[in-house]
Design an enzyme around this catalytic site. Structure first.
Site, PDB file in Angstrom:
ATOM      1  N   ASP A   8       0.802  -1.228   0.000  1.00  0.00           N
ATOM      2  CA  ASP A   8       0.000   0.000   0.000  1.00  0.00           C
ATOM      3  C   ASP A   8       0.832   1.273   0.000  1.00  0.00           C
ATOM      4  OD1 ASP A   8      -2.434  -1.295  -0.045  1.00  0.00           O
ATOM      5  OD2 ASP A   8      -2.665  -1.332   2.128  1.00  0.00           O
ATOM      6  N   LYS A  30      -0.371  -8.382  -1.576  1.00  0.00           N
ATOM      7  CA  LYS A  30      -1.691  -7.877  -1.970  1.00  0.00           C
ATOM      8  C   LYS A  30      -1.544  -6.601  -2.786  1.00  0.00           C
ATOM      9  CE  LYS A  30      -4.798  -5.738   0.859  1.00  0.00           C
ATOM     10  NZ  LYS A  30      -5.430  -4.654   0.077  1.00  0.00           N
ATOM     11  N   ASP A  59      -6.519  -7.485  -5.245  1.00  0.00           N
ATOM     12  CA  ASP A  59      -7.648  -7.067  -4.401  1.00  0.00           C
ATOM     13  C   ASP A  59      -8.469  -6.004  -5.139  1.00  0.00           C
ATOM     14  OD1 ASP A  59      -9.292  -6.429  -2.257  1.00  0.00           O
ATOM     15  OD2 ASP A  59      -7.767  -5.282  -1.192  1.00  0.00           O
ATOM     16  N   LYS A  61     -11.950  -6.467  -5.707  1.00  0.00           N
ATOM     17  CA  LYS A  61     -13.344  -6.566  -5.217  1.00  0.00           C
ATOM     18  C   LYS A  61     -14.367  -6.349  -6.348  1.00  0.00           C
ATOM     19  CE  LYS A  61     -12.104  -4.857  -0.605  1.00  0.00           C
ATOM     20  NZ  LYS A  61     -10.775  -4.240  -0.866  1.00  0.00           N
ATOM     21  N   TYR A  63     -17.516  -6.279  -8.661  1.00  0.00           N
ATOM     22  CA  TYR A  63     -18.968  -6.205  -8.423  1.00  0.00           C
ATOM     23  C   TYR A  63     -19.608  -5.741  -9.730  1.00  0.00           C
ATOM     24  CZ  TYR A  63     -23.449  -4.972  -6.270  1.00  0.00           C
ATOM     25  OH  TYR A  63     -24.769  -4.905  -5.929  1.00  0.00           O
ATOM     26  N   ASP A  64     -20.302  -6.658 -10.419  1.00  0.00           N
ATOM     27  CA  ASP A  64     -20.946  -6.274 -11.681  1.00  0.00           C
ATOM     28  C   ASP A  64     -21.948  -7.364 -12.046  1.00  0.00           C
ATOM     29  OD1 ASP A  64     -21.422  -5.069 -14.297  1.00  0.00           O
ATOM     30  OD2 ASP A  64     -19.486  -4.090 -14.030  1.00  0.00           O
ATOM     31  N   THR A 118     -15.143  -3.750   6.232  1.00  0.00           N
ATOM     32  CA  THR A 118     -14.952  -3.510   7.674  1.00  0.00           C
ATOM     33  C   THR A 118     -15.105  -2.034   8.034  1.00  0.00           C
ATOM     34  OG1 THR A 118     -12.591  -3.572   7.196  1.00  0.00           O
ATOM     35  CG2 THR A 118     -13.525  -5.503   8.273  1.00  0.00           C
ATOM     36  N   GLN A 187      -8.065   1.081  11.748  1.00  0.00           N
ATOM     37  CA  GLN A 187      -8.841  -0.164  11.757  1.00  0.00           C
ATOM     38  C   GLN A 187      -9.694  -0.225  13.012  1.00  0.00           C
ATOM     39  OE1 GLN A 187      -9.155  -2.052   9.313  1.00  0.00           O
ATOM     40  NE2 GLN A 187      -7.272  -2.385   8.166  1.00  0.00           N
ATOM     41  N   ARG A 208       0.490  -1.739   7.278  1.00  0.00           N
ATOM     42  CA  ARG A 208       1.336  -0.746   7.947  1.00  0.00           C
ATOM     43  C   ARG A 208       2.358  -1.306   8.942  1.00  0.00           C
ATOM     44  NH1 ARG A 208      -3.860   3.072   8.435  1.00  0.00           N
ATOM     45  NH2 ARG A 208      -4.750   0.978   8.246  1.00  0.00           N
TER      46      ARG A 208
END
Ligand code: C5P
Length: 227
Positions: A8, A30, A59, A61, A63-64, A118, A187, A208
């Site tokens: 990240d 990731k 990653d 995600k 959606y379709d 989350t 988080q 992190r």
């Protein structure tokens, strides 16, 4: 239990430098939205070139509509990615279409379904789905299992219940892990390594606490030693 490090960092260069430091370890990496949108497939190839021991988790995600998700899943499979995810709320039909489409691949990527983000509070979730988050997350996991997915993305504290509802071999991947009780950052429901082990989690995602450390390889080594 396996370790997945979230790449990240803000630039391609920094992410590659981090990957180089971790080249001696058998870990997942990731790659998220931001990095993939900016650096694309070439970046995935660069990671594989750093170490064939890396396994890549894309990653995105998805959606379709079912056919569009299945088309995307095929493209992902052809990129040599080892795992990707989609939203369980895209529906059982969509998930099943994806899994059927991947059947013809001799070595297909693992497919995980996101149950509930989350970042949702109880209220946010109810506003969108008209249901309680804990009940619906377990229900989404069951839908994903019945559709033939390999596992789910969930919180450490849902892992055990999800395996109980589905199968103990149904994978759980959990972000929000602070291996040795480091700062929770933004988080909400963090857990340490001991809790993840206790709850039967298969893959922990750590961002992190690894990439912000002075010695990321040292942190990874310590985590792997205690798995
Ligand atoms: O830095 P940290 O360990 O909190 O990073 C967790 C990673 O997992 C981030 O890439 C974050 O976007 C991702 N993630 C998450 N919660 C989810 C899904 C993904 O934190 N439900």
């Amino acid at each position: 239990m396996e370790l997945c490090v979230a790449l990240d960092l803000p630039s391609r260069k920094e992410n590659l430098r981090l990957a180089e430091k971790l080249a001696d370890y058998d870990i997942w990496l990731k790659v998220g939205f931001r990095t993939f949108i900016r650096d694309g497939r070439a970046f995935l190839d660069e990671l594989k070139a750093i170490s064939p021991r890396f396994r890549l988790f894309l990653d995105l995600k998805l959606y379709d509509i079912p056919n569009t998700m299945a088309d995307a899943a095929e493209e992902i499979a052809q990129m040599g990615v080892d795992m990707f995810n989609l939203h369980a709320s895209a529906g059982k039909k969509g998930m099943r279409t994806v899994m059927e489409r991947l059947e013809s691949y001799e070595k297909r990527p693992l497919v995980l379904a996101v149950t509930a983000l989350t970042s949702f509070s109880y209220h946010d979730f109810k506003e969108i789905y008209g249901a309680d988050i804990d009940e619906k997350a377990a229900w989404f996991a069951l839908q994903a299992y019945q559709a033939g997915c390999d596992g789910v993305v969930c919180s450490v504290y849902e892992s055990r219940a999800i395996k109980h509802e589905t199968d103990r071999n149904f994978l759980t991947l959990t972000p929000g892990v602070r291996p040795f009780g480091e700062s929770s950052d933004d988080q909400q429901r963090v857990a340490d390594l001991a809790a993840a082990k206790r709850e039967g989690v298969d893959i922990i995602v750590v961002g992190r606490p690894v990439y912000r450390a002075d010695d990321p390889a040292g942190v990874v080594k310590r985590i792997l030693e205690s798995l």
